[in-house]
Design a protein around this motif. Structure first.
Motif, PDB file in Angstrom:
ATOM      1  N   GLY A  71       1.109  -0.920  -0.208  1.00 23.84           N
ATOM      2  CA  GLY A  71       0.003   0.010  -0.093  1.00 23.84           C
ATOM      3  C   GLY A  71       0.543   1.549   0.227  1.00 23.84           C
ATOM      4  O   GLY A  71       0.708   1.859  -0.840  1.00 23.84           O
ATOM      5  N   CYS A  72       2.008   1.324   0.860  1.00 25.45           N
ATOM      6  CA  CYS A  72       3.092   2.488   0.730  1.00 25.45           C
ATOM      7  C   CYS A  72       4.208   2.544  -0.668  1.00 25.45           C
ATOM      8  O   CYS A  72       4.142   3.610  -0.658  1.00 25.45           O
ATOM      9  N   PHE A  73       4.257   1.120  -1.053  1.00 27.59           N
ATOM     10  CA  PHE A  73       5.163   1.288  -1.580  1.00 27.59           C
ATOM     11  C   PHE A  73       4.735   0.960  -3.548  1.00 27.59           C
ATOM     12  O   PHE A  73       5.314   2.647  -4.440  1.00 27.59           O
ATOM     13  N   SER A  74       3.507   0.724  -3.985  1.00 32.12           N
ATOM     14  CA  SER A  74       2.766   1.685  -4.794  1.00 32.12           C
ATOM     15  C   SER A  74       2.127   2.959  -5.075  1.00 32.12           C
ATOM     16  O   SER A  74       1.650   2.952  -4.269  1.00 32.12           O
ATOM     17  N   THR A  75       2.354   3.266  -6.305  1.00 30.13           N
ATOM     18  CA  THR A  75       2.165   4.926  -5.958  1.00 30.13           C
ATOM     19  C   THR A  75       0.842   4.889  -7.296  1.00 30.13           C
ATOM     20  O   THR A  75       0.846   5.456  -7.617  1.00 30.13           O
ATOM     21  N   PHE A  76      -0.346   4.325  -7.301  1.00 30.61           N
ATOM     22  CA  PHE A  76      -1.686   4.574  -7.636  1.00 30.61           C
ATOM     23  C   PHE A  76      -1.510   6.033  -7.770  1.00 30.61           C
ATOM     24  O   PHE A  76      -1.947   6.600  -9.031  1.00 30.61           O
ATOM     25  N   SER A  77      -2.008   6.623  -6.853  1.00 28.62           N
ATOM     26  CA  SER A  77      -2.027   8.295  -7.104  1.00 28.62           C
ATOM     27  C   SER A  77      -1.163   8.926  -7.794  1.00 28.62           C
ATOM     28  O   SER A  77      -1.702   9.885  -8.043  1.00 28.62           O
ATOM     29  N   SER A  78       0.392   8.562  -7.451  1.00 30.69           N
ATOM     30  CA  SER A  78       1.364   9.262  -8.124  1.00 30.69           C
ATOM     31  C   SER A  78       0.571   8.991  -9.749  1.00 30.69           C
ATOM     32  O   SER A  78       1.523  10.205 -10.997  1.00 30.69           O
ATOM     33  N   PHE A  79      -0.036   7.983 -10.414  1.00 27.43           N
ATOM     34  CA  PHE A  79       0.193   7.595 -12.139  1.00 27.43           C
ATOM     35  C   PHE A  79      -1.037   8.202 -12.745  1.00 27.43           C
ATOM     36  O   PHE A  79      -1.531   8.942 -13.437  1.00 27.43           O
ATOM     37  N   VAL A  80      -2.711   8.242 -11.173  1.00 26.60           N
ATOM     38  CA  VAL A  80      -3.051   9.512 -11.719  1.00 26.60           C
ATOM     39  C   VAL A  80      -2.258  10.690 -12.041  1.00 26.60           C
ATOM     40  O   VAL A  80      -3.388  11.509 -12.676  1.00 26.60           O
ATOM     41  N   TYR A  81      -2.030  10.657 -11.271  1.00 22.83           N
ATOM     42  CA  TYR A  81      -0.852  12.478 -11.319  1.00 22.83           C
ATOM     43  C   TYR A  81      -0.867  12.926 -12.392  1.00 22.83           C
ATOM     44  O   TYR A  81      -1.248  13.493 -13.039  1.00 22.83           O
ATOM     45  N   GLN A  82      -0.006  11.742 -12.874  1.00 18.81           N
ATOM     46  CA  GLN A  82       0.680  11.918 -14.248  1.00 18.81           C
ATOM     47  C   GLN A  82      -0.491  12.218 -15.479  1.00 18.81           C
ATOM     48  O   GLN A  82      -0.004  12.935 -15.883  1.00 18.81           O
ATOM     49  N   LEU A  83      -1.518  11.396 -15.319  1.00 15.86           N
ATOM     50  CA  LEU A  83      -2.512  11.430 -15.920  1.00 15.86           C
ATOM     51  C   LEU A  83      -3.143  12.860 -16.620  1.00 15.86           C
ATOM     52  O   LEU A  83      -3.133  13.278 -17.114  1.00 15.86           O
ATOM     53  N   PHE A  84      -3.671  13.470 -14.922  1.00 16.55           N
ATOM     54  CA  PHE A  84      -4.088  14.893 -14.991  1.00 16.55           C
ATOM     55  C   PHE A  84      -3.247  15.351 -16.032  1.00 16.55           C
ATOM     56  O   PHE A  84      -3.534  16.519 -16.318  1.00 16.55           O
ATOM     57  N   ILE A  85      -1.966  15.347 -15.412  1.00 13.92           N
ATOM     58  CA  ILE A  85      -0.941  16.559 -15.774  1.00 13.92           C
ATOM     59  C   ILE A  85      -1.255  16.537 -17.055  1.00 13.92           C
ATOM     60  O   ILE A  85      -0.686  17.448 -18.030  1.00 13.92           O
ATOM     61  N   LEU A  86      -0.784  15.915 -17.893  1.00 18.79           N
ATOM     62  CA  LEU A  86      -0.854  14.939 -19.506  1.00 18.79           C
ATOM     63  C   LEU A  86      -1.958  15.597 -20.068  1.00 18.79           C
ATOM     64  O   LEU A  86      -2.463  15.858 -20.695  1.00 18.79           O
ATOM     65  N   PHE A  87      -3.279  15.249 -19.371  1.00 17.35           N
ATOM     66  CA  PHE A  87      -4.380  15.977 -19.712  1.00 17.35           C
ATOM     67  C   PHE A  87      -4.305  17.357 -20.049  1.00 17.35           C
ATOM     68  O   PHE A  87      -4.690  18.230 -20.756  1.00 17.35           O
ATOM     69  N   LYS A  88      -3.844  18.139 -18.492  1.00 17.92           N
ATOM     70  CA  LYS A  88      -3.840  19.224 -18.766  1.00 17.92           C
ATOM     71  C   LYS A  88      -2.860  20.050 -19.504  1.00 17.92           C
ATOM     72  O   LYS A  88      -3.514  21.382 -19.962  1.00 17.92           O
ATOM     73  N   LEU A  95      -1.252  10.657 -23.127  1.00 15.22           N
ATOM     74  CA  LEU A  95      -1.600   9.904 -22.022  1.00 15.22           C
ATOM     75  C   LEU A  95      -2.059   8.548 -22.258  1.00 15.22           C
ATOM     76  O   LEU A  95      -2.617   8.534 -21.539  1.00 15.22           O
ATOM     77  N   PHE A  96      -2.629   8.231 -23.840  1.00 12.67           N
ATOM     78  CA  PHE A  96      -2.913   7.235 -24.086  1.00 12.67           C
ATOM     79  C   PHE A  96      -2.534   6.284 -23.793  1.00 12.67           C
ATOM     80  O   PHE A  96      -2.754   5.109 -23.438  1.00 12.67           O
ATOM     81  N   PHE A  97      -0.930   6.874 -24.795  1.00 15.75           N
ATOM     82  CA  PHE A  97       0.231   5.471 -24.254  1.00 15.75           C
ATOM     83  C   PHE A  97       0.449   5.278 -23.422  1.00 15.75           C
ATOM     84  O   PHE A  97       1.284   3.909 -22.923  1.00 15.75           O
ATOM     85  N   HIS A  98       0.754   6.582 -21.866  1.00 13.37           N
ATOM     86  CA  HIS A  98       1.361   6.341 -20.691  1.00 13.37           C
ATOM     87  C   HIS A  98       0.321   4.887 -20.303  1.00 13.37           C
ATOM     88  O   HIS A  98       0.684   4.072 -19.111  1.00 13.37           O
ATOM     89  N   TYR A  99      -0.680   5.443 -20.468  1.00 14.72           N
ATOM     90  CA  TYR A  99      -2.204   4.461 -19.564  1.00 14.72           C
ATOM     91  C   TYR A  99      -2.190   3.208 -19.854  1.00 14.72           C
ATOM     92  O   TYR A  99      -2.173   2.273 -19.023  1.00 14.72           O
ATOM     93  N   ILE A 100      -1.828   3.387 -21.402  1.00 17.45           N
ATOM     94  CA  ILE A 100      -1.948   1.320 -21.641  1.00 17.45           C
ATOM     95  C   ILE A 100      -0.234   0.655 -21.173  1.00 17.45           C
ATOM     96  O   ILE A 100      -0.788  -0.611 -20.367  1.00 17.45           O
ATOM     97  N   GLU A 101       0.502   1.790 -21.464  1.00 18.73           N
ATOM     98  CA  GLU A 101       1.974   1.250 -20.812  1.00 18.73           C
ATOM     99  C   GLU A 101       1.494   0.675 -19.459  1.00 18.73           C
ATOM    100  O   GLU A 101       1.894  -0.022 -19.334  1.00 18.73           O
ATOM    101  N   VAL A 102       1.424   1.628 -18.877  1.00 13.49           N
ATOM    102  CA  VAL A 102       1.187   1.580 -16.777  1.00 13.49           C
ATOM    103  C   VAL A 102       0.226   0.065 -16.928  1.00 13.49           C
ATOM    104  O   VAL A 102       0.848  -0.916 -15.791  1.00 13.49           O
ATOM    105  N   ILE A 103      -0.891   0.046 -17.416  1.00 11.52           N
ATOM    106  CA  ILE A 103      -1.660  -0.384 -17.363  1.00 11.52           C
ATOM    107  C   ILE A 103      -0.989  -2.082 -16.811  1.00 11.52           C
ATOM    108  O   ILE A 103      -1.340  -3.471 -16.689  1.00 11.52           O
ATOM    109  N   PHE A 104      -1.010  -2.351 -18.602  1.00  7.69           N
ATOM    110  CA  PHE A 104      -0.379  -3.510 -19.446  1.00  7.69           C
ATOM    111  C   PHE A 104       0.375  -3.712 -18.755  1.00  7.69           C
ATOM    112  O   PHE A 104       0.966  -5.105 -18.849  1.00  7.69           O
ATOM    113  N   LEU A 105       1.845  -3.751 -18.908  1.00  6.19           N
ATOM    114  CA  LEU A 105       2.775  -4.014 -17.763  1.00  6.19           C
ATOM    115  C   LEU A 105       2.672  -3.999 -16.773  1.00  6.19           C
ATOM    116  O   LEU A 105       3.504  -4.821 -15.686  1.00  6.19           O
TER     117      LEU A 105
END
Length: 120
Positions: A71-88, A95-105
């Motif tokens: 729970g403390c090691f993984s960084t889902f909130s940072s992942f969502v923040y990175q997506l938000f920055i790309l969206f902004k 954004l699309f490729f980063h999302y696919i990359e992280v989910i798939f890998l």
């Protein structure tokens, strides 16, 4: 919840946080495109989660430690923040490729951890 359980959670989360900060500050992979340090942490966490699921543990103390650690090691909130920055920034393709990359890998690393534990 007893004090031992609280201590187990504190120790697990502390180790998870320390390892995440160490990896985020010291590792960067470049393979034609940059993989964010938070993605590396998420891949490792997915691998450990696959191992944890494959072990099918029943000891609550070990489960508390692993849950707190991951729970403390993984960084889902940072992942969502990175997506938000790309969206902004309106970088929708990235954004699309980063999302696919992280989910798939992450799924591949989860399965790898699970698959490896099937042999032990």
């Amino acid at each position: 919840m007893d004090l031992f359980s609280i201590g187990t959670i504190l120790i697990g989360s502390t180790f998870g946080l320390i390892l995440r900060i160490f990896i985020q500050n010291n590792f960067k992979i470049k393979i034609g495109f940059d993989i964010q340090n938070t993605s590396i942490v998420n891949f490792i966490a997915s691998f450990f989660l696959g191992i944890l699921i494959a072990l099918n543990l029943t000891n609550n103390d070990i489960l508390l430690f692993y849950t707190a650690f991951l729970g403390c090691f993984s960084t889902f909130s940072s992942f969502v923040y990175q997506l938000f920055i790309l969206f902004k920034k309106r970088e929708f393709l990235r954004l699309f490729f980063h999302y696919i990359e992280v989910i798939f890998l992450s799924l591949i690393f989860f399965y790898l951890g699970y698959f490896i534990m099937q042999f032990f």
